[in-house]
Design an enzyme around this catalytic site. Structure first.
Site: not given
Ligand code: TNX
Length: 535
Positions: A347-348
């Protein structure tokens, strides 16, 4: 019906319609101060219609089973019910004094019997059947977890005081019912972030107790992030020596030793919960970069981080040694983890170029598979060529990535942030995060896994998971306040088919949990969308 002479039954056992009221399960001593007779022992019964998640079917008859000091337990040969019986004993003996000694042939007048499905009948995975009569509680299941979930249902049918830590006077009864039950979804998860703030084995065990009570069967442990590396890796001791010693806000941090982790995995498994470990990569890796500068393309020493920003760190995805390191780490995690899954984050990763991200994710998924595990990743991994069996965990606003992953054959776990992010506020002005919105218990409940991602093939949906990020949470009571009562709501989304769910009914059943949380010493939030009785 077995009733103590002179005793009064003061609970909502007379009806299956939920007429027990928000405080169902209340009981009291029978004798008032003016009577000349000896005070009668109270009969303690739980609320009818107080089970969360809602079972498939409940048929109520008249009468009761009475738990007596000499009630025994019988486990039929071949029934994998040892852990379930231990759980039942541990949860009710302190308050009820009922020890449930195991006997081979029932010698006591009443018994709780655990058996395989009756000949010619089948019970699906994790399902169970409970039949309660005057002299026996008959529990049947096909597997270990089905017996555990049956016990959790029995605990919820008992008066809440039965869950307490100290002996309470009186006699506990169970209503005569037949329950059949099985989950709609195979994956019903809760995620706990022990990286932003560290939580040790005792707190994690208490959280396992909480999630198991609601038949949540996966504990996803977010073990690493920018602020801390929380799991011992023997081949890279610097990860914990240098990477575990702080947390958000500058606290001391900490980590789980491999022995502690192994014990936790076993503790959870005995309660029907499989641990899914997450090593977040290639972003969210500042703590690893602090410990091992060779993981960092810039060659600069990273500084320990105690803030709450995301997206600033990345593993060096273009250096071969990074993959050797990832192979070492996931190899040790795979050996410690009997469960089928390892979560690699994904993620991210805002500081990794798109091309580098895709290369890294593709290779890392393959490394997890090489260790015999199915990889799980946050939905962004859908941008990469997955190259084999994968689970994508949907969380973000957009659906492109999760649809891309499903299009490649990935299964999907649903954690829509606007419904399941339990670090969000319950109510405007309350404590918690806000970026995904205000999440009341009603909001946590009112969504349909089948339609939350338009265009997602329902056959790809494995289930649901409620994450708890801990940037703003640094103790166990706060974990409990964020998750009670919203976690039971999400648990029902995962367990009970949407067509059988109804918020008005669910909210009453959720309200009836509160006296049990009090008996267990668990903190909770008086969410205004749930009709709790006044304090
Ligand atoms: C987003 S959700 C994150 C986490 C944060 C969380 C805070 C996801 C996969 N990443 O890194 O802790 O928001 O709510």
């Amino acid at each position: 019906m077995v009733l103590l002479a002179g005793a009064v039954l003061l609970a909502a056992c007379s009806s299956g319609s939920g007429s027990g009221g928000g405080g169902g399960g209340a009981s009291t001593t029978a004798a008032g101060p003016t009577t000349t007779e000896a005070p009668a022992a109270p009969i303690r019964a739980g609320a009818m219609n107080g089970i969360v998640p809602k079972p498939t079917s409940i048929e109520v008859r008249s009468g009761f089973f009475t738990l007596r000091p000499d009630t025994s337990a019988v486990v039929e040969a071949g029934a994998d019910a040892g852990d379930a019986l231990d759980l039942l004993r541990a949860s009710i003996e302190p308050a009820t004094g009922v020890a449930l000694p195991k006997v081979t042939t029932a010698t006591s007048p009443t018994m709780i019997r655990f058996a395989k499905p009756a000949a010619g009948t089948t019970i699906p995975a994790e399902g169970y059947r409970i039949e309660i009569g005057e002299h026996a509680v008959e529990v049947a299941a096909s597997d270990h977890d089905g017996f555990v979930w049956a016990v959790q249902t029995l605990r919820q049918m008992l008066a809440p005081e039965a869950s307490g830590a100290t002996r309470v006077p009186g006699t506990f009864v169970l209503p005569a019912v037949t329950i059949t039950d099985a989950p709609a979804h195979a994956w019903r998860g809760a995620m706990l972030d022990i990286a932003r703030h560290f939580f040790g084995p005792d707190d994690i065990r208490t959280y396992v107790d909480e999630i198991s009570l609601y038949k949540i069967n996966r504990l996803h442990l977010h073990l690493t992030d920018d602020q801390g590396w929380r799991i011992e890796i023997e081949s890279h001791p610097e990860l914990t020596e240098l990477g575990s010693r702080n947390e958000v806000g500058g606290g001391p941090g900490g980590f789980l030793t491999q022995d502690e982790y192994r014990d936790l995995v076993a503790y959870a498994a005995a309660r029907g919960v499989t641990v899914v470990p997450e090593i977040d990569t290639p972003g969210h890796t500042n703590a690893a970069l602090v410990a091992d500068p060779s993981l960092n393309c810039t060659g600069k020493d990273a500084e320990p981080y105690t803030g709450t920003q995301v997206g600033f760190s990345s593993l060096c995805t273009t250096r071969e040694s990074t993959y050797t390191w990832f192979d070492d780490v996931t190899g040790e995690i795979a050996k410690l983890t009997p469960g089928e899954w390892i979560h690699l984050g994904g993620d991210e990763s805002d500081s990794t170029s798109d091309a580098d991200y895709r290369t890294f994710v593709h290779r890392a998924l393959g490394i997890v598979r090489d260790h015999g595990k199915t990889p799980v990743g946050w939905d962004e991994i859908g941008a990469a060529d997955l190259g084999g069996p994968t689970i994508a965990q949907f969380w973000s606003d957009g659906t492109d990535h999760v649809l891309a992953a499903a299009g490649q054959g990935a299964d999907v776990v649903l954690s829509p942030s606007a419904h399941t992010y339990l670090d969000m506020k319950h109510v405007a002005g309350g404590p918690g995060n806000v970026w995904a919105g205000i999440i009341s218990t009603k909001t946590a409940y009112d969504w349909d896994p089948a339609t939350i991602v338009p265009g997602l093939d329902e056959a790809r949906i494995l289930g649901v998971e409620a994450p708890l990020w801990t940037e703003l949470i640094d103790d166990l009571p706060t974990i409990q306040q964020r998750t009670l009562p919203r976690l039971p709501a999400v648990a029902e989304v995962g367990w009970t088919p949407t067509a059988a769910r109804d918020w008005a009914d669910a909210s009453e059943r959720i309200a009836r949990q509160a006296p049990r949380w009090d008996a267990l010493g668990w903190a909770w939030t008086r969410d205004a969308t749930v009709p709790f009785t006044a304090s």
